[in-house]
Design a protein around this motif. Structure first.
Motif, mmCIF file in Angstrom:
data_model
loop_
_atom_site.group_PDB
_atom_site.id
_atom_site.type_symbol
_atom_site.label_atom_id
_atom_site.label_comp_id
_atom_site.label_asym_id
_atom_site.label_seq_id
_atom_site.Cartn_x
_atom_site.Cartn_y
_atom_site.Cartn_z
ATOM 1 N N THR A 75 0.828 -1.203 0.000
ATOM 2 C CA THR A 75 0.000 0.000 0.000
ATOM 3 C C THR A 75 0.866 1.258 0.000
ATOM 4 O OG1 THR A 75 -1.769 -1.175 1.140
ATOM 5 C CG2 THR A 75 -1.835 1.230 1.224
ATOM 6 N N ALA A 76 1.903 1.289 0.822
ATOM 7 C CA ALA A 76 2.787 2.459 0.881
ATOM 8 C C ALA A 76 3.422 2.728 -0.483
ATOM 9 C CB ALA A 76 3.866 2.252 1.945
ATOM 10 N N VAL A 77 3.890 1.693 -1.134
ATOM 11 C CA VAL A 77 4.512 1.861 -2.456
ATOM 12 C C VAL A 77 3.469 2.314 -3.476
ATOM 13 C CG1 VAL A 77 5.655 0.640 -4.357
ATOM 14 C CG2 VAL A 77 6.375 0.229 -1.996
ATOM 15 N N ALA A 78 2.303 1.696 -3.456
ATOM 16 C CA ALA A 78 1.244 2.064 -4.409
ATOM 17 C C ALA A 78 0.846 3.516 -4.244
ATOM 18 C CB ALA A 78 0.026 1.149 -4.220
ATOM 19 N N TRP A 79 0.621 3.933 -3.014
ATOM 20 C CA TRP A 79 0.230 5.322 -2.770
ATOM 21 C C TRP A 79 1.333 6.279 -3.189
ATOM 22 C CZ3 TRP A 79 -2.255 4.840 2.774
ATOM 23 C CH2 TRP A 79 -3.509 4.222 2.653
ATOM 24 N N GLU A 80 2.585 5.897 -2.937
ATOM 25 C CA GLU A 80 3.717 6.732 -3.342
ATOM 26 C C GLU A 80 3.765 6.891 -4.861
ATOM 27 O OE1 GLU A 80 8.306 5.791 -3.274
ATOM 28 O OE2 GLU A 80 7.546 6.160 -1.235
ATOM 29 N N GLN A 81 3.334 5.854 -5.586
ATOM 30 C CA GLN A 81 3.344 5.900 -7.044
ATOM 31 C C GLN A 81 2.115 6.589 -7.625
ATOM 32 O OE1 GLN A 81 4.084 1.961 -8.573
ATOM 33 N NE2 GLN A 81 6.096 1.856 -7.635
ATOM 34 N N GLY A 82 1.196 7.004 -6.774
ATOM 35 C CA GLY A 82 0.049 7.763 -7.257
ATOM 36 C C GLY A 82 -1.303 7.108 -7.155
ATOM 37 N N VAL A 83 -1.351 5.861 -6.688
ATOM 38 C CA VAL A 83 -2.658 5.224 -6.496
ATOM 39 C C VAL A 83 -3.436 6.059 -5.478
ATOM 40 C CG1 VAL A 83 -3.824 3.175 -5.558
ATOM 41 C CG2 VAL A 83 -1.862 2.907 -7.083
ATOM 42 N N PRO A 84 -4.694 6.403 -5.760
ATOM 43 C CA PRO A 84 -5.483 7.201 -4.818
ATOM 44 C C PRO A 84 -5.561 6.539 -3.441
ATOM 45 C CG PRO A 84 -6.601 7.051 -6.934
ATOM 46 C CD PRO A 84 -5.440 6.100 -6.988
ATOM 47 N N ARG A 85 -5.486 7.356 -2.391
ATOM 48 C CA ARG A 85 -5.419 6.837 -1.025
ATOM 49 C C ARG A 85 -6.717 6.216 -0.528
ATOM 50 N NH1 ARG A 85 -0.921 7.989 2.110
ATOM 51 N NH2 ARG A 85 0.643 9.130 0.949
ATOM 52 N N TYR A 86 -7.790 6.346 -1.254
ATOM 53 C CA TYR A 86 -9.029 5.687 -0.838
ATOM 54 C C TYR A 86 -9.075 4.240 -1.344
ATOM 55 C CZ TYR A 86 -10.720 6.625 -5.586
ATOM 56 O OH TYR A 86 -10.863 6.672 -6.944
ATOM 57 N N LEU A 87 -8.110 3.863 -2.192
ATOM 58 C CA LEU A 87 -8.049 2.507 -2.725
ATOM 59 C C LEU A 87 -7.069 1.657 -1.920
ATOM 60 C CD1 LEU A 87 -7.868 3.224 -6.556
ATOM 61 C CD2 LEU A 87 -9.865 2.467 -5.235
ATOM 62 N N MET A 88 -7.416 0.394 -1.729
ATOM 63 C CA MET A 88 -6.533 -0.544 -1.045
ATOM 64 C C MET A 88 -5.992 -1.534 -2.073
ATOM 65 S SD MET A 88 -7.117 -2.560 2.469
ATOM 66 C CE MET A 88 -7.113 -0.994 3.311
ATOM 67 N N PRO A 89 -4.676 -1.541 -2.277
ATOM 68 C CA PRO A 89 -4.095 -2.470 -3.253
ATOM 69 C C PRO A 89 -4.369 -3.923 -2.902
ATOM 70 C CG PRO A 89 -2.522 -0.780 -2.639
ATOM 71 C CD PRO A 89 -3.672 -0.660 -1.693
ATOM 72 N N LEU A 90 -4.694 -4.687 -3.916
ATOM 73 C CA LEU A 90 -4.930 -6.117 -3.780
ATOM 74 C C LEU A 90 -3.761 -6.897 -4.370
ATOM 75 C CD1 LEU A 90 -6.785 -8.587 -3.254
ATOM 76 C CD2 LEU A 90 -7.890 -8.086 -5.444
ATOM 77 N N CYS A 91 -3.155 -6.323 -5.429
ATOM 78 C CA CYS A 91 -2.089 -7.032 -6.123
ATOM 79 C C CYS A 91 -1.331 -6.047 -7.009
ATOM 80 C CB CYS A 91 -2.712 -8.144 -6.967
ATOM 81 S SG CYS A 91 -1.529 -9.152 -7.848
#
Length: 133
Positions: A75-91
């Protein structure tokens, strides 16, 4: 869900050090760390299927904080790369992310934006994407 879980169990690949399933307390700790609730179906997925190893993609896990698939790290890496913070990475797959909305829908984030690809739930995603990988 039960049908998909059965399929995942059937396809689970034996490994020297198997993954463990988290308990509810671990998921609460992760929610507190992320300041974001884990969507209901993702929670059941983590509790019941996050120990499955299959195919070419690796969904997030929640039991081992040292794993490269540990949900808070992914999640930390995804958010750092721009994934919106309301989304929770699954894969994560090649810098793109399958993510779960708070209502349980799975969306695909690629090249800095959400695509039109969606799945109604984590279990639909597991059947249509993970089991096909």
């Amino acid at each position: 869900m039960d049908e998909v879980l059965d399929l995942l169990r059937e396809h689970n690949e034996p490994v020297p050090v198997p993954l463990e399933l988290p308990d509810e307390d671990r998921l609460v700790e992760i929610e507190e760390e992320l300041l974001l609730p884990i969507p209901r179906e993702m929670r059941s997925f983590l509790l019941e299927a996050s120990d499955v190893i299959y195919g070419s993609i690796e969904p997030v896990t929640a039991a081992d904080p040292y794993s490269h698939t540990y949900l808070p790290e992914v999640t930390a890496v995804a958010w750092e790369q721009g994934v919106p913070r309301y989304l929770m990475p699954l894969c994560e797959v090649d810098g793109s992310y399958y993510c779960v909305e708070q209502d349980g829908e799975v969306v695909f984030w690629r090249d800095g934006e959400l695509t039109d690809e969606t799945w109604p739930s984590v279990w639909h995603w597991a059947r249509d994407v993970w089991l096909e990988s």
